[in-house]
Design an enzyme around this catalytic site. Structure first.
Site, short mmCIF file in Angstrom:
data_model
loop_
_atom_site.label_atom_id
_atom_site.label_comp_id
_atom_site.label_asym_id
_atom_site.label_seq_id
_atom_site.Cartn_x
_atom_site.Cartn_y
_atom_site.Cartn_z
N TYR A 151 -29.36 10.54 30.81
CA TYR A 151 -28.47 9.74 31.88
C TYR A 151 -27.21 10.60 31.84
CZ TYR A 151 -25.26 6.28 33.55
OH TYR A 151 -24.31 5.39 34.30
N ASP A 152 -26.53 11.11 30.39
CA ASP A 152 -25.30 11.99 30.25
C ASP A 152 -25.67 13.13 30.98
OD1 ASP A 152 -25.11 9.51 28.78
OD2 ASP A 152 -24.55 10.49 27.09
N GLU A 153 -26.55 13.95 30.72
CA GLU A 153 -26.66 15.20 31.05
C GLU A 153 -27.25 15.13 32.55
OE1 GLU A 153 -25.51 17.63 29.44
OE2 GLU A 153 -25.99 17.37 27.36
N GLY A 154 -28.06 14.27 33.05
CA GLY A 154 -28.20 14.03 34.39
C GLY A 154 -27.12 14.01 35.49
N LYS A 155 -26.28 13.08 34.83
CA LYS A 155 -24.81 12.64 35.46
C LYS A 155 -23.92 14.21 35.42
CE LYS A 155 -25.06 8.41 37.06
NZ LYS A 155 -24.83 7.63 38.22
N VAL A 194 -21.99 -7.09 28.12
CA VAL A 194 -21.39 -8.37 28.97
C VAL A 194 -22.27 -9.32 29.50
CG1 VAL A 194 -19.89 -9.30 30.90
CG2 VAL A 194 -19.25 -7.12 29.62
N GLN A 215 -17.01 -0.85 17.38
CA GLN A 215 -17.04 0.25 18.36
C GLN A 215 -16.25 -0.50 19.77
OE1 GLN A 215 -19.77 -1.67 17.38
NE2 GLN A 215 -21.11 -1.54 18.96
N THR A 216 -15.62 0.42 20.46
CA THR A 216 -14.79 -0.22 21.50
C THR A 216 -15.10 0.43 22.76
OG1 THR A 216 -13.20 1.56 21.70
CG2 THR A 216 -12.60 -0.20 19.93
N ARG A 217 -15.02 -0.69 23.96
CA ARG A 217 -15.07 -0.34 25.08
C ARG A 217 -14.00 -0.96 25.93
NH1 ARG A 217 -18.75 2.02 22.97
NH2 ARG A 217 -20.99 2.41 23.69
P1 NAD Z 1 -27.82 -1.10 38.88
O1 NAD Z 1 -28.84 -0.90 37.98
O2 NAD Z 1 -27.48 -2.70 39.06
O3 NAD Z 1 -27.94 -0.44 40.20
C1 NAD Z 1 -28.39 0.89 40.34
C2 NAD Z 1 -29.16 0.75 41.60
O4 NAD Z 1 -30.04 1.90 42.01
C3 NAD Z 1 -30.42 -0.25 41.73
O5 NAD Z 1 -30.31 -1.27 42.75
C4 NAD Z 1 -31.73 0.48 41.65
O6 NAD Z 1 -32.65 -0.22 42.26
C5 NAD Z 1 -31.28 1.67 42.34
N1 NAD Z 1 -31.99 2.98 42.01
C6 NAD Z 1 -32.27 3.32 40.86
N2 NAD Z 1 -32.96 4.58 40.98
C7 NAD Z 1 -33.16 4.91 42.16
C8 NAD Z 1 -33.78 5.75 42.91
N3 NAD Z 1 -34.47 6.94 42.47
N4 NAD Z 1 -33.90 5.81 44.21
C9 NAD Z 1 -33.21 4.59 45.25
N5 NAD Z 1 -32.43 3.70 44.42
C10 NAD Z 1 -32.56 3.78 42.97
O7 NAD Z 1 -26.49 -0.24 38.07
P2 NAD Z 1 -24.97 -0.37 38.59
O8 NAD Z 1 -24.18 -0.86 37.43
O9 NAD Z 1 -24.71 -0.76 39.92
O10 NAD Z 1 -24.55 1.33 38.75
C11 NAD Z 1 -24.39 1.88 39.80
C12 NAD Z 1 -24.15 3.42 39.68
O11 NAD Z 1 -22.80 3.18 39.07
C13 NAD Z 1 -24.96 4.21 38.95
O12 NAD Z 1 -25.25 5.47 39.37
C14 NAD Z 1 -24.38 4.19 37.59
O13 NAD Z 1 -24.69 5.49 36.82
C15 NAD Z 1 -22.85 4.26 37.84
N6 NAD Z 1 -21.87 3.58 36.78
C16 NAD Z 1 -22.14 2.21 36.52
C17 NAD Z 1 -21.28 1.88 35.33
C18 NAD Z 1 -21.06 0.41 35.25
O14 NAD Z 1 -20.70 0.08 34.21
N7 NAD Z 1 -21.72 -0.61 35.78
C19 NAD Z 1 -20.62 2.91 34.77
C20 NAD Z 1 -20.61 4.14 34.92
C21 NAD Z 1 -21.52 4.45 35.95
N1 UDP Z 2 -23.90 -3.86 22.56
C1 UDP Z 2 -24.00 -5.01 21.75
N2 UDP Z 2 -24.84 -5.77 22.02
C2 UDP Z 2 -25.63 -5.83 23.02
C3 UDP Z 2 -25.52 -4.98 23.78
C4 UDP Z 2 -24.75 -4.05 23.63
O1 UDP Z 2 -23.46 -4.82 20.47
O2 UDP Z 2 -26.48 -6.86 22.98
C5 UDP Z 2 -23.07 -2.88 22.20
C6 UDP Z 2 -23.51 -1.43 22.50
O3 UDP Z 2 -24.21 -0.78 21.10
C7 UDP Z 2 -22.48 -0.61 22.92
C8 UDP Z 2 -21.52 -1.29 23.66
O4 UDP Z 2 -22.10 -2.80 23.19
O5 UDP Z 2 -21.88 -0.12 21.83
C9 UDP Z 2 -21.71 -1.36 25.41
O6 UDP Z 2 -22.98 -1.30 25.52
P1 UDP Z 2 -23.59 -1.39 26.92
O7 UDP Z 2 -24.86 -1.12 27.14
O8 UDP Z 2 -22.98 -2.36 27.96
O9 UDP Z 2 -22.74 0.00 27.65
P2 UDP Z 2 -22.51 1.60 27.21
O10 UDP Z 2 -23.02 1.62 25.93
O11 UDP Z 2 -23.29 2.37 27.98
O12 UDP Z 2 -21.19 1.41 27.01
#
Ligand code: NAD
Ligand code: UDP
Length: 318
Positions: A151-155, A194, A215-217
């Protein structure tokens, strides 16, 4: 409410049936645009967009962005990609393919039809950051071979592609680095913190804290984020980003657990489990750039956004 023909933009939202995408589609329709929601329904669901299906200016297309696509649109929001660690690690090769091939295919659409295109990038490009809070100039601390790397490197590679199409093909690009966002339409079992904590608290189950919870978010409410997307898309073309979009309020995971318990009136207890590999220890956006260039900053405090989220998940549990 709706704008007349000629002003209405044709907007494609990939990942439009997901959490963020569904809110964005709704907002774009409210703004009077024509919306094409493209999704393969891997983590998204038609339930998220069910209220939009009867809208005459809303269209859905079941399509995987790793395959080429030919459509005529004016703007593209490229959100397609699973965002929760358990989902993006389920098939890591497909995750990288979605990020990289998906970006190339959508950039090719934009190039062919001259559309403006925004990439949903992520705070994960900063990895486990050793600079805090994270400004856009920070280049990150990502493990390229760990379980989060797909995910990280893909993005990160997707960002590279956006800037190469910008330099090489003069495309109008926008790159948003999204920090943890939450709200209604999150999948109840998608494993993010959440949704996990609220569902566990509502069901009276143990709240699963990974690690010691220090850890924080920083948590941004979805309505604020969608406003940020719009501000970025409508900004002048030299505002390419990357630009952080998130709420700078910083909370420990333990604090979030306590809030979920208190706000649901639950008697859930805490349980401590192993911290996943490469889990970032701290994360908080520096949003000075978004404030200055977009005039945007989040408005919804965590407590208020959590209340909306609890109300949404409560209907599933009752
Ligand atoms: P989500 O998983 O709810 O939504 C992703 C959507 O993409 C889904 O509807 C899924 O079916 C669709 N999808 C996945 N692979 C696909 C493919 N190959 N072709 C077509 N559709 C595909 O996630 P989200 O939280 O709504 O995130 C949306 C975007 O925002 C993502 O790109 C994610 O990386 C980015 N993002 C979200 C957050 C967050 O906190 N929600 C944080 C950082 C980045
Ligand atoms: N986390 C947790 N319990 C859970 C799910 C997540 O303690 O049931 C922690 C996770 O280890 C991370 C933080 O909450 O430190 C945020 O996790 P999330 O998967 O929501 O997002 P990301 O790690 O991608 O920020």
């Amino acid at each position: 409410m709706r704008k007349g023909i000629g002003i209405r933009k044709r907007v494609m939202v990939t990942g439009g049936a997901g959490f963020l995408g569904s809110h964005l589609c709704k907002k774009l329709l409210e703004l009077g645009h024509e919306v094409l929601c493209v999704d393969n329904y891997f983590t998204g669901t038609r339930d998220n967009i069910i209220e939009l299906l009867d809208e005459p200016h809303f269209e859905t297309l079941r399509h995987d962005v790793t395959q080429p696509l030919s459509v005529e649109v004016d703007e593209i929001y490229n959100l397609a990609c699973p965002a929760s660690p358990i989902h993006y690690q389920y098939d890591p090769v497909q995750t990288t393919r979605t990020c990289v091939h998906g970006a190339i295919n959508m950039l090719d659409v934009a190039k062919r039809v001259g559309a403006k295109i925004m990439q949903a990038s992520t705070s994960e490009v900063y990895g486990d950051p050793d600079v805090h809070p994270q400004p856009e100039s920070y280049r990150g601390n990502v493990n390229p071979i760990g379980p989060r790397a797909c995910y990280d490197e893909g993005k990160r590679c997707a960002e590279t592609l956006f800037f190469d199409y910008y330099r090489q093909h003069d495309l109008k690009i926008r790159v948003a680095r999204i920090f943890n966002t939450y709200g209604p339409n999150m999948h109840p079992h998608d494993g993010r913190v959440v949704s996990n904590f609220v569902m566990q608290a509502l069901r009276g189950e143990a709240i699963t804290i990974y690690g010691d919870g220090t850890q924080t978010r920083s948590f941004c409410y979805v309505d604020d984020l969608v406003d940020g997307f719009n501000a970025l898309m409508n900004a002048p073309d030299d505002v390419t980003g990357p630009i952080n979009l998130g709420n700078p309020g910083e909370f420990t995971i333990r604090e979030l657990a306590d809030m979920a318990i208190a706000m649901t009136g639950s008697d859930s207890k805490l349980t401590f489990e192993a911290l996943p590999e490469d889990d970032p220890l701290q994360r908080k956006p520096d949003i000075s750039k978004a404030k200055k260039l977009l005039g945007w900053e989040p408005k919804v405090p965590l407590e208020e956004g959590l209340q909306h989220t609890i109300d949404y998940f409560r209907q599933m549990v009752d």
